[in-house]
Design a protein around this motif. Structure first.
Motif, PDB file in Angstrom:
ATOM      1  N   THR A   1     120.896 -45.294  22.980  1.00 23.21           N
ATOM      2  CA  THR A   1     120.467 -47.101  22.827  1.00 23.21           C
ATOM      3  C   THR A   1     118.589 -46.978  23.533  1.00 23.21           C
ATOM      4  O   THR A   1     118.047 -46.028  24.077  1.00 23.21           O
ATOM      5  CB  THR A   1     121.357 -47.628  24.163  1.00 23.21           C
ATOM      6  OG1 THR A   1     120.840 -46.814  25.059  1.00 23.21           O
ATOM      7  CG2 THR A   1     122.528 -47.362  23.919  1.00 23.21           C
ATOM      8  N   ALA A   2     118.712 -48.486  23.052  1.00 17.80           N
ATOM      9  CA  ALA A   2     116.884 -48.233  23.744  1.00 17.80           C
ATOM     10  C   ALA A   2     116.400 -48.160  25.501  1.00 17.80           C
ATOM     11  O   ALA A   2     115.996 -47.300  25.849  1.00 17.80           O
ATOM     12  CB  ALA A   2     116.792 -49.891  23.192  1.00 17.80           C
ATOM     13  N   ASP A   3     118.003 -48.497  25.726  1.00 19.36           N
ATOM     14  CA  ASP A   3     117.554 -47.763  27.280  1.00 19.36           C
ATOM     15  C   ASP A   3     118.050 -46.868  27.424  1.00 19.36           C
ATOM     16  O   ASP A   3     117.427 -46.431  28.203  1.00 19.36           O
ATOM     17  CB  ASP A   3     118.251 -48.971  28.325  1.00 19.36           C
ATOM     18  CG  ASP A   3     118.711 -50.447  27.864  1.00 19.36           C
ATOM     19  OD1 ASP A   3     117.247 -51.352  28.667  1.00 19.36           O
ATOM     20  OD2 ASP A   3     119.731 -50.935  28.401  1.00 19.36           O
ATOM     21  N   GLU A   4     118.798 -46.035  27.053  1.00 17.65           N
ATOM     22  CA  GLU A   4     118.571 -45.201  26.904  1.00 17.65           C
ATOM     23  C   GLU A   4     117.235 -43.674  26.953  1.00 17.65           C
ATOM     24  O   GLU A   4     116.818 -42.549  27.436  1.00 17.65           O
ATOM     25  CB  GLU A   4     119.755 -43.931  26.279  1.00 17.65           C
ATOM     26  CG  GLU A   4     121.790 -44.402  27.097  1.00 17.65           C
ATOM     27  CD  GLU A   4     122.507 -44.275  26.175  1.00 17.65           C
ATOM     28  OE1 GLU A   4     123.144 -44.277  26.520  1.00 17.65           O
ATOM     29  OE2 GLU A   4     122.144 -44.219  24.347  1.00 17.65           O
ATOM     30  N   GLY A   5     116.834 -44.242  25.918  1.00 13.97           N
ATOM     31  CA  GLY A   5     115.569 -43.984  25.002  1.00 13.97           C
ATOM     32  C   GLY A   5     114.265 -44.367  26.253  1.00 13.97           C
ATOM     33  O   GLY A   5     113.726 -43.133  26.722  1.00 13.97           O
ATOM     34  N   MET A   6     113.996 -44.937  26.985  1.00 12.16           N
ATOM     35  CA  MET A   6     113.479 -45.687  28.023  1.00 12.16           C
ATOM     36  C   MET A   6     113.590 -44.093  29.038  1.00 12.16           C
ATOM     37  O   MET A   6     112.828 -44.133  29.593  1.00 12.16           O
ATOM     38  CB  MET A   6     113.370 -46.719  28.327  1.00 12.16           C
ATOM     39  CG  MET A   6     113.013 -47.674  27.491  1.00 12.16           C
ATOM     40  SD  MET A   6     113.026 -49.990  27.415  1.00 12.16           S
ATOM     41  CE  MET A   6     112.788 -49.606  29.581  1.00 12.16           C
ATOM     42  N   ALA A   7     114.861 -44.730  29.146  1.00 12.51           N
ATOM     43  CA  ALA A   7     115.553 -43.841  30.856  1.00 12.51           C
ATOM     44  C   ALA A   7     114.749 -41.866  30.243  1.00 12.51           C
ATOM     45  O   ALA A   7     114.392 -41.521  31.127  1.00 12.51           O
ATOM     46  CB  ALA A   7     116.914 -44.093  30.952  1.00 12.51           C
ATOM     47  N   GLY A   8     115.450 -41.701  29.090  1.00 15.57           N
ATOM     48  CA  GLY A   8     114.994 -39.736  28.768  1.00 15.57           C
ATOM     49  C   GLY A   8     113.589 -40.216  28.568  1.00 15.57           C
ATOM     50  O   GLY A   8     113.294 -39.412  29.263  1.00 15.57           O
ATOM     51  N   HIS A   9     112.577 -41.097  28.569  1.00 16.11           N
ATOM     52  CA  HIS A   9     111.021 -40.850  28.695  1.00 16.11           C
ATOM     53  C   HIS A   9     110.653 -40.768  30.040  1.00 16.11           C
ATOM     54  O   HIS A   9     109.794 -40.281  30.266  1.00 16.11           O
ATOM     55  CB  HIS A   9     110.224 -41.848  27.225  1.00 16.11           C
ATOM     56  CG  HIS A   9     110.588 -41.886  26.024  1.00 16.11           C
ATOM     57  ND1 HIS A   9     109.818 -42.538  24.994  1.00 16.11           N
ATOM     58  CD2 HIS A   9     111.689 -40.848  25.683  1.00 16.11           C
ATOM     59  CE1 HIS A   9     110.111 -42.502  24.682  1.00 16.11           C
ATOM     60  NE2 HIS A   9     110.957 -41.613  24.279  1.00 16.11           N
ATOM     61  N   GLN A  10     111.262 -41.611  30.863  1.00 13.31           N
ATOM     62  CA  GLN A  10     110.933 -41.227  32.380  1.00 13.31           C
ATOM     63  C   GLN A  10     111.288 -40.316  32.809  1.00 13.31           C
ATOM     64  O   GLN A  10     110.435 -39.932  33.748  1.00 13.31           O
ATOM     65  CB  GLN A  10     111.538 -43.045  33.189  1.00 13.31           C
ATOM     66  CG  GLN A  10     110.729 -44.882  32.412  1.00 13.31           C
ATOM     67  CD  GLN A  10     111.659 -45.248  32.759  1.00 13.31           C
ATOM     68  OE1 GLN A  10     113.204 -45.232  33.729  1.00 13.31           O
ATOM     69  NE2 GLN A  10     111.415 -46.437  32.015  1.00 13.31           N
ATOM     70  N   ALA A  11     112.178 -40.026  33.172  1.00 19.53           N
ATOM     71  CA  ALA A  11     112.330 -38.506  33.110  1.00 19.53           C
ATOM     72  C   ALA A  11     111.966 -37.132  32.389  1.00 19.53           C
ATOM     73  O   ALA A  11     111.596 -36.201  33.989  1.00 19.53           O
ATOM     74  CB  ALA A  11     114.175 -37.707  32.517  1.00 19.53           C
ATOM     75  N   VAL A  12     111.729 -37.399  31.389  1.00 18.68           N
ATOM     76  CA  VAL A  12     110.891 -36.766  30.999  1.00 18.68           C
ATOM     77  C   VAL A  12     108.701 -36.233  32.022  1.00 18.68           C
ATOM     78  O   VAL A  12     108.507 -35.480  32.622  1.00 18.68           O
ATOM     79  CB  VAL A  12     109.845 -36.600  29.647  1.00 18.68           C
ATOM     80  CG1 VAL A  12     109.189 -35.578  28.921  1.00 18.68           C
ATOM     81  CG2 VAL A  12     111.435 -36.299  28.981  1.00 18.68           C
ATOM     82  N   ALA A  13     108.485 -37.605  31.992  1.00 17.14           N
ATOM     83  CA  ALA A  13     107.695 -38.355  32.536  1.00 17.14           C
ATOM     84  C   ALA A  13     107.733 -37.529  34.183  1.00 17.14           C
ATOM     85  O   ALA A  13     106.473 -37.012  34.456  1.00 17.14           O
ATOM     86  CB  ALA A  13     107.279 -39.630  32.749  1.00 17.14           C
ATOM     87  N   ARG A  14     108.917 -37.658  34.995  1.00 15.17           N
ATOM     88  CA  ARG A  14     108.869 -37.772  35.888  1.00 15.17           C
ATOM     89  C   ARG A  14     108.865 -36.197  36.290  1.00 15.17           C
ATOM     90  O   ARG A  14     108.253 -35.007  37.159  1.00 15.17           O
ATOM     91  CB  ARG A  14     110.738 -38.253  36.647  1.00 15.17           C
ATOM     92  CG  ARG A  14     109.790 -39.542  36.968  1.00 15.17           C
ATOM     93  CD  ARG A  14     110.723 -39.558  37.784  1.00 15.17           C
ATOM     94  NE  ARG A  14     112.604 -39.921  37.029  1.00 15.17           N
ATOM     95  CZ  ARG A  14     113.368 -40.194  36.103  1.00 15.17           C
ATOM     96  NH1 ARG A  14     112.929 -41.890  36.368  1.00 15.17           N
ATOM     97  NH2 ARG A  14     114.095 -40.134  35.931  1.00 15.17           N
ATOM     98  N   ARG A  15     108.815 -35.430  35.498  1.00 14.69           N
ATOM     99  CA  ARG A  15     108.876 -33.342  35.119  1.00 14.69           C
ATOM    100  C   ARG A  15     107.305 -32.899  35.091  1.00 14.69           C
ATOM    101  O   ARG A  15     107.001 -32.065  35.414  1.00 14.69           O
ATOM    102  CB  ARG A  15     109.984 -32.687  34.452  1.00 14.69           C
ATOM    103  CG  ARG A  15     111.204 -33.439  35.178  1.00 14.69           C
ATOM    104  CD  ARG A  15     111.498 -32.878  33.104  1.00 14.69           C
ATOM    105  NE  ARG A  15     113.424 -33.125  33.198  1.00 14.69           N
ATOM    106  CZ  ARG A  15     114.658 -32.914  33.381  1.00 14.69           C
ATOM    107  NH1 ARG A  15     114.472 -32.184  31.983  1.00 14.69           N
ATOM    108  NH2 ARG A  15     115.688 -33.136  33.217  1.00 14.69           N
ATOM    109  N   ARG A  16     106.706 -33.761  34.582  1.00 15.72           N
ATOM    110  CA  ARG A  16     105.118 -33.480  34.710  1.00 15.72           C
ATOM    111  C   ARG A  16     104.360 -33.654  36.188  1.00 15.72           C
ATOM    112  O   ARG A  16     104.444 -33.825  36.464  1.00 15.72           O
ATOM    113  CB  ARG A  16     104.151 -34.775  33.435  1.00 15.72           C
ATOM    114  CG  ARG A  16     105.228 -34.707  32.066  1.00 15.72           C
ATOM    115  CD  ARG A  16     105.089 -32.992  31.430  1.00 15.72           C
ATOM    116  NE  ARG A  16     106.067 -33.021  30.322  1.00 15.72           N
ATOM    117  CZ  ARG A  16     107.080 -32.595  29.976  1.00 15.72           C
ATOM    118  NH1 ARG A  16     108.450 -32.601  30.865  1.00 15.72           N
ATOM    119  NH2 ARG A  16     107.299 -32.578  28.554  1.00 15.72           N
TER     120      ARG A  16
END
Length: 781
Positions: free
Chosen positions: A41-56
């Motif tokens: 879902t859009a919400d899951e996609g946003m959460a996934g993007h944020q999870a990747v960004a936090r790992r950078r």
């Protein structure tokens, strides 16, 4: 290597397009392919993007706005992430299922988006080259696949960008010409009927002002004033001034769409052309599909093979077609170009001005029109026709049930590769049934074992769908989609708006045990948390109906904004046009019904002999209706009578309505809340009266009682919200079949003593003059 100059933005861009829309238009090739597990879902996609960004690292920038020009085209969007130290731009995609089974043309589209963002970044910074990374993030495992990274020169990225823009620019220039002509025609548009009906002008003015101020409107307007054209016309007039991109006209039933097309055709005057509008009708996939026995990919369906290669010409022909793109005309265009009519309609929704379709197209969990509005930043107006239906329909959108019969059918048809996952789900499902022998119970949470077993079936089916789709029977796919919907809603489950309940079926025969496996349901109670953001996404949303009483009920359950305007249009009818009589001596409660069928037959016969004409009699159930019809025919065999049958098809429904001829005489028996209780139009002497033999209250059962408790907790009005308001709404809707034009006259009989109660009377239209009659005896008695 020389540093390329930054590309200046167009001084006055003729057309603005999002990066994603540009790539989907110009870079997609090959087959239509839906074998890969449906995206998060859009919400899951946003959460996934944020999870990747936090790992950078700390220098990583997420959601970086970028824009650039090409000739008169402005392209803009947000890059998912940029690491300046590594000269790296990342495009992040969330997914479910085995990544290796993603179709190649999906990945090509992702690379196209990444390269466009990379060029916009180079153009903004003057960089001579850029590392471009494609990051795939598994939303279930919360893990990244190995990154795909390539280095591109700015010149190569610029050439790729220019190629896409050139492809799109020809279309964009055509679109701008269309928009200019459309807006000019709408500015010159005059009201089709010359003058407004009583109440129609008030409605139209409220809608126009709402579009100007960006507000929502709840409008209760009686039948007969022309609500459809009274709402469409002011929004069409508002489109140029408010720079509205789209008008969505949403209906609860397919029959409502014909009225919309009639209203749009009426916008044409004798000496003036019709407005230059592109109008499309969206229908459900099962109604549009040409090959229901085939899967949606090129190896199975010939209309999916090469779909995106043939799409440009089909799209071009469709937007140039004269008149509205009804489902049938769209099907004809799709046949000429050998593309899927359903997905052609989904593509054309991006380029049409007025989109007519079911509520689901905007309010469903994965609704196309809402997703496109969000992705493209459209300014839209949303018209919700017969909005009293939206509460129940929205609840259905955000409800998901797992039923044993569907599971059993899937088990019987499942290939060996699915047997293990289905067997595990069977074990935990049976265990859930053994925890309690109650017929119905509410759970606070879904057992973790059940959730894990469900996801295992989804993963196994998704893997098989990608590798061997021919091995999957329709029964397996039905259960697969039910599981996907269930999981999606479980991820947003909250007891504040939904129930998690289990229901055990009644024993198959007396003395046998209840089946051990119950139905498991995530049941929405208050749709407001889901509907509210969809209303907020529109420039204006107009919810209109002949029955929105009390408005507070609809406002609270649907999440209508607090500043929404509320309009109650006075009725164009006078009390002298409609005789309303309450028969208080009868009770139509469940236990009292057998004793009422004969007295009701006498009430009907008395009125038929008092005034000849066509009548409808509404009952709370098919069984009650059948008993009453049998009693009437037995007592009055000389009177013409016909009845609604169970599961009538369109031809049978038409035949039922054809019995109501102008100047005719007889009685039709029907079910309250059914297909003949709203949405039918029998003006003049085709229908002169109705008998309503129930308050329409929903059945008291464990599910409704659970809803009542939740709504009582939320709003302090559980009985009213579950039983009283929905029941009386059906009564008023059925009564509204009698007066359909300003000159009609008729009568209504409300048969039940409870209609005399003040709490009930105040929910009836205020203009009714109600008379309480005493006799329910036979004519002449």
């Amino acid at each position: 290597m020389s540093t390329p100059p930054s590309v200046p933005l167009p001084a006055a861009p003729a057309y603005t397009v999002a990066v994603r829309a540009l790539c989907e238009f110009a870079a997609r090739r090959g087959d239509l392919d839906h074998r890969f597990t449906p995206s998060p879902t859009a919400d899951e996609g946003m959460a996934g993007h944020q999870a990747v960004a936090r790992r950078r690292g700390p220098g990583y920038r997420a959601e970086v706005p970028l824009q650039g020009g090409y000739k008169q085209l402005l392209v803009r969007g947000r890059a998912d992430g940029i690491d300046d130290a590594r000269e790296l731009l990342e495009e992040i995609k969330t997914f479910r299922g085995p990544l290796e089974q993603m179709p190649p043309n999906h990945r090509e589209l992702h690379w196209a988006q990444a390269k466009v963002y990379a060029w916009l970044h180079c153009a903004a910074t003057g960089a001579a080259a850029c590392n471009v990374g494609l990051v795939y993030f598994d939303i279930d495992r919360q893990a990244e696949a190995p990154a795909l990274v390539e280095r591109f020169t700015a010149e190569a990225l610029q050439r790729f960008f220019a190629q896409l823009c050139e492809c799109f620019l020809l279309w964009a220039e055509s679109e701008m010409r269309h928009r200019t002509l459309r807006d000019a025609a709408l500015r010159a548009l005059t009201f089709a009927h010359g003058t407004f009906r009583v109440g129609q002008r008030e409605l139209a003015e409220a809608v126009f002002v709402a579009a100007r101020r960006g507000r929502c409107v709840m409008a209760q307007a009686p039948t007969g004033i022309g609500k459809t054209i009274g709402t469409i016309f002011p929004l069409l007039k508002a489109m140029p001034e408010q720079a509205l991109d789209k008008l969505f006209f949403l209906t609860a039933k397919g029959s409502g769409r014909a009225v919309v097309f009639d209203a749009l055709r009426a916008m044409r005057g004798e000496d003036e052309p019709a407005p230059r509008l592109r109008v499309i009708e969206l229908v459900a996939r099962d109604k549009a599909c040409e090959h229901p026995d085939k899967a949606c990919h090129g190896e199975s369906c010939p209309l999916a093979q090469g779909f995106y290669d043939r799409l440009p010409q089909a799209r071009s022909d469709a937007v140039q077609a004269p008149g509205p793109l009804s489902a049938e005309s769209l099907r004809e265009i799709a046949r000429r170009h050998r593309v899927c009519p359903y997905y052609l309609g989904q593509e054309l929704a991006r380029w049409c001005d007025v989109i007519v379709g079911d509520y689901n197209h905007y309010f469903d969990v994965s609704a196309l029109l809402f997703a496109l509005t969000q992705a493209n930043g459209w300014r839209v107006a949303v018209l919700v026709d017969e909005a009293h239906n939206l509460v129940d329909r929205a609840r259905a959108c955000y409800t998901a049930a797992l039923e044993p019969p569907i599971f059993d059918a899937a088990r019987r048809a499942a290939p060996p590769a699915l047997k293990k996952a289905l067997a595990r789900l069977l074990r935990v499902w049976n265990a859930l049934g053994r925890e309690d022998d109650a017929a119905y119970r509410v759970l606070s949470a879904l057992p973790a074992r059940f959730d894990k077993a469900v996801r295992a079936v989804i993963d196994a089916t998704g893997t098989l769908l990608a590798s061997s789709p021919q091995a999957l029977d329709a029964a397996v796919m039905d259960f697969y989609f039910a599981l996907l919907h269930f999981v999606r809603l479980h991820e947003v489950f909250d007891e504040a708006h939904s129930l998690l309940d289990v229901t055990r079926a009644a024993p198959a025969r007396r003395g046998s045990r209840r089946p051990s496996r119950p139905s498991v349901c995530l049941r929405n109670v208050i749709p407001a948390p889901f509907v509210k953001p969809r209303l907020a996404a529109a420039r204006t949303a107009i919810l209109f109906s002949a029955t929105l009483t009390p408005m507070q009920y609809y406002a609270e359950t649907l999440g209508v904004p607090a500043d929404a305007a509320r309009l109650d249009v006075p009725s164009p009818y006078s009390a002298d046009q409609l005789a309303v009589r309450i028969v208080p001596t009868l009770s139509t409660r469940y236990g009292d019904r057998p004793a009422t069928v004969l007295p009701i037959a006498h009430v009907i016969a008395r009125q038929l002999r008092r005034q000849r004409g066509n009548y409808l009699a509404f009952f709370s159930s098919h069984d009650y209706m059948e008993q009453a019809a049998d009693a009437f025919i037995a007592c009055y065999p000389d009177e013409a009578a016909w009845r609604q049958q169970r599961r009538m098809d369109e031809c049978e429904r038409a035949a039922f309505l054809e019995r109501f001829v102008a100047g005719g005489h007889g009685i039709g028996f029907a079910v309250l809340g059914g297909v003949f209780a709203e949405g039918i139009d029998l003006p003049g002497t085709r229908l002169i009266g109705a008998f309503i033999t129930t308050l329409g209250l929903p059945q008291v059962n464990p599910v409704n009682e659970a809803l009542r408790q939740r709504l009582d907790r939320a709003f302090g009005a559980g009985f009213e919200y579950v039983y009283l308001y929905p029941g009386l709404r059906k009564v008023v809707q059925a009564a509204g079949r009698v007066l359909r034009s300003p000159t009609d006259v008729g009568s209504i009989h409300l048969i039940d003593g409870r209609f005399c109660r003040p709490a009930v009377r105040q929910l009836l239209p205020s203009w009714w003059r109600v008379e309480v009659v005493a006799s329910a005896g036979a004519p002449g008695a």
